[in-house]
Write an enzyme that holds these catalytic residues in place. Sequence first.
Site, short mmCIF file in Angstrom:
data_model
loop_
_atom_site.label_atom_id
_atom_site.label_comp_id
_atom_site.label_asym_id
_atom_site.label_seq_id
_atom_site.Cartn_x
_atom_site.Cartn_y
_atom_site.Cartn_z
N LYS A 1 28.24 34.61 21.71
CA LYS A 1 28.37 34.03 23.06
C LYS A 1 29.23 34.92 23.95
O LYS A 1 28.89 35.19 25.09
CB LYS A 1 28.98 32.62 22.99
CG LYS A 1 28.15 31.65 22.14
CD LYS A 1 28.75 30.24 22.15
CE LYS A 1 30.14 30.14 21.56
NZ LYS A 1 30.21 30.47 20.11
N ARG B 1 35.22 40.33 13.06
CA ARG B 1 35.44 40.45 14.51
C ARG B 1 36.83 41.03 14.81
O ARG B 1 37.82 40.65 14.20
CB ARG B 1 35.31 39.07 15.17
CG ARG B 1 35.73 39.08 16.63
CD ARG B 1 35.21 37.91 17.41
NE ARG B 1 35.67 36.62 16.94
CZ ARG B 1 35.20 35.46 17.41
NH1 ARG B 1 34.28 35.44 18.35
NH2 ARG B 1 35.66 34.32 16.94
N ARG C 1 31.34 20.98 23.51
CA ARG C 1 31.32 21.09 22.06
C ARG C 1 31.11 19.74 21.38
O ARG C 1 31.05 19.67 20.16
CB ARG C 1 32.64 21.67 21.58
CG ARG C 1 32.56 23.17 21.26
CD ARG C 1 33.93 23.64 20.88
NE ARG C 1 33.95 24.76 20.00
CZ ARG C 1 34.08 26.02 20.39
NH1 ARG C 1 34.10 26.34 21.66
NH2 ARG C 1 34.18 26.98 19.50
N ARG D 1 41.66 37.78 15.52
CA ARG D 1 42.08 36.44 15.94
C ARG D 1 42.66 35.68 14.76
O ARG D 1 42.15 35.80 13.65
CB ARG D 1 40.88 35.68 16.51
CG ARG D 1 40.88 35.63 18.02
CD ARG D 1 39.61 35.10 18.57
NE ARG D 1 39.27 33.75 18.08
CZ ARG D 1 38.24 33.05 18.52
NH1 ARG D 1 37.46 33.56 19.45
NH2 ARG D 1 37.99 31.85 18.06
N ARG E 1 35.57 25.69 11.06
CA ARG E 1 34.96 25.74 12.40
C ARG E 1 33.46 25.54 12.33
O ARG E 1 32.87 24.90 13.20
CB ARG E 1 35.31 27.07 13.08
CG ARG E 1 36.77 27.08 13.57
CD ARG E 1 37.30 28.48 13.75
NE ARG E 1 36.59 29.25 14.71
CZ ARG E 1 36.55 30.60 14.71
NH1 ARG E 1 37.18 31.27 13.78
NH2 ARG E 1 35.89 31.23 15.64
P1 ADP Z 1 34.29 30.98 19.01
O1 ADP Z 1 34.29 32.21 19.86
O2 ADP Z 1 34.52 31.33 17.60
O3 ADP Z 1 33.10 30.11 19.26
P2 ADP Z 1 36.22 29.79 20.79
O4 ADP Z 1 37.01 30.96 21.24
O5 ADP Z 1 35.17 29.26 21.71
O6 ADP Z 1 35.58 30.13 19.36
O7 ADP Z 1 37.18 28.58 20.42
C1 ADP Z 1 38.32 28.73 19.61
C2 ADP Z 1 38.98 27.39 19.39
O8 ADP Z 1 39.39 26.83 20.66
C3 ADP Z 1 38.11 26.32 18.76
O9 ADP Z 1 38.10 26.41 17.33
C4 ADP Z 1 38.79 25.03 19.25
O10 ADP Z 1 39.98 24.77 18.53
C5 ADP Z 1 39.21 25.41 20.68
N1 ADP Z 1 38.16 25.08 21.67
C6 ADP Z 1 37.43 25.94 22.41
N2 ADP Z 1 36.57 25.30 23.20
C7 ADP Z 1 36.74 23.97 22.97
C8 ADP Z 1 36.13 22.77 23.47
N3 ADP Z 1 35.15 22.80 24.37
N4 ADP Z 1 36.60 21.60 22.97
C9 ADP Z 1 37.58 21.54 22.08
N5 ADP Z 1 38.19 22.61 21.56
C10 ADP Z 1 37.78 23.83 21.99
P1 ADP Z 2 31.15 34.03 19.79
O1 ADP Z 2 31.74 34.22 21.18
O2 ADP Z 2 29.85 33.28 19.82
O3 ADP Z 2 32.11 33.48 18.80
P2 ADP Z 2 31.25 36.98 19.65
O4 ADP Z 2 30.49 37.47 20.84
O5 ADP Z 2 32.73 37.06 19.70
O6 ADP Z 2 30.74 35.49 19.26
O7 ADP Z 2 30.71 37.79 18.39
C1 ADP Z 2 31.23 37.57 17.07
C2 ADP Z 2 31.25 38.90 16.31
O8 ADP Z 2 29.91 39.34 16.03
C3 ADP Z 2 31.91 40.07 17.06
O9 ADP Z 2 32.59 40.87 16.12
C4 ADP Z 2 30.73 40.83 17.69
O10 ADP Z 2 31.01 42.22 17.85
C5 ADP Z 2 29.64 40.61 16.66
N1 ADP Z 2 28.30 40.48 17.25
C6 ADP Z 2 27.94 39.87 18.41
N2 ADP Z 2 26.60 39.92 18.61
C7 ADP Z 2 26.10 40.58 17.52
C8 ADP Z 2 24.77 40.96 17.11
N3 ADP Z 2 23.70 40.64 17.85
N4 ADP Z 2 24.63 41.62 15.94
C9 ADP Z 2 25.71 41.92 15.18
N5 ADP Z 2 26.99 41.60 15.50
C10 ADP Z 2 27.18 40.94 16.66
#
Ligand code: ADP
Ligand code: ADP
Length: 211
Positions: A16, A126, A92, A155, A166
């Site tokens: 994302k 990541r 979420r 992270r 998660r």
């Molecule tokens: P990821 O990139 O792995 O999807 P995020 O950066 O979006 O994770 O979120 C990290 C953490 O922040 C989540 O595990 C949760 O604790 C909190 N968080 C993010 N967005 C929300 C939401 N919409 N509602 C509740 N908690 C959230």
């Molecule tokens: P999210 O915001 O959904 O948690 P991220 O964009 O942070 O996901 O991506 C999670 C990890 O996967 C990062 O280390 C990123 O570089 C890697 N990644 C993202 N898209 C791809 C893809 N299409 N193929 C392989 N690795 C990817």
Amino acid sequence: MAQPRMLILGAPGAGKGTQSAKITDEFDIDHVTTGDALRANKEMDISEMDTEYDTPREYMDQGELVPDEVVNAIVDEALSQADGFVLDGYPRNLEQADELEDMTDLDLALYLDVSEEELVHRLTGRRLDPETGDIYHVEYNPPEDPEVEDRLEQREDDTEETVKERLRVFRENTEPVIDHYEDEGSLERVDGEQAPEDVWEDVKKTIENTD
Ligand code: ADP
Ligand code: ADP
């Protein structure tokens, strides 16, 4: 579509953040991400909201959702200042989806579909550049510049144990949100398991074809 108002949905690690960076560049819209907003305010005192813990940190470190009241306020404020936006990490759960309906109309909800095995691999590998916010992966997308490589950070919640929790929270709370947009007819699925540039090609086409 000139300045879309859109969601990007997907499990943790689906890509994302990676795709949102491209979307905001291409379509000149705001990136509204609850994860980044919460990380910047991890120590915020939320004790007045009658929550289990006093700061977002405790929830995030355990991979649990931060209470809706906190997150809804962040999104409401950010969307009131945006023309077009890509909303990343929200809603979420179904309560947040309901809340969002009262805040704004949406042009599309885009879902990045990735298998669970791949998600674990992506999340544990990541790395983030603290200076630019750019997202890397130790294997799939390492930086070319050794100076950047030296300053990369992981992270705190990208450990195997927290990742598993998660993903459980995603299945329990967020999959019903995806079904909700599917039932409503506004969901567009993209195969997120392709290489990043191929995912981007599909994402871009999907947005351009939305009217
Ligand atoms: P990821 O990139 O792995 O999807 P995020 O950066 O979006 O994770 O979120 C990290 C953490 O922040 C989540 O595990 C949760 O604790 C909190 N968080 C993010 N967005 C929300 C939401 N919409 N509602 C509740 N908690 C959230
Ligand atoms: P999210 O915001 O959904 O948690 P991220 O964009 O942070 O996901 O991506 C999670 C990890 O996967 C990062 O280390 C990123 O570089 C890697 N990644 C993202 N898209 C791809 C893809 N299409 N193929 C392989 N690795 C990817």
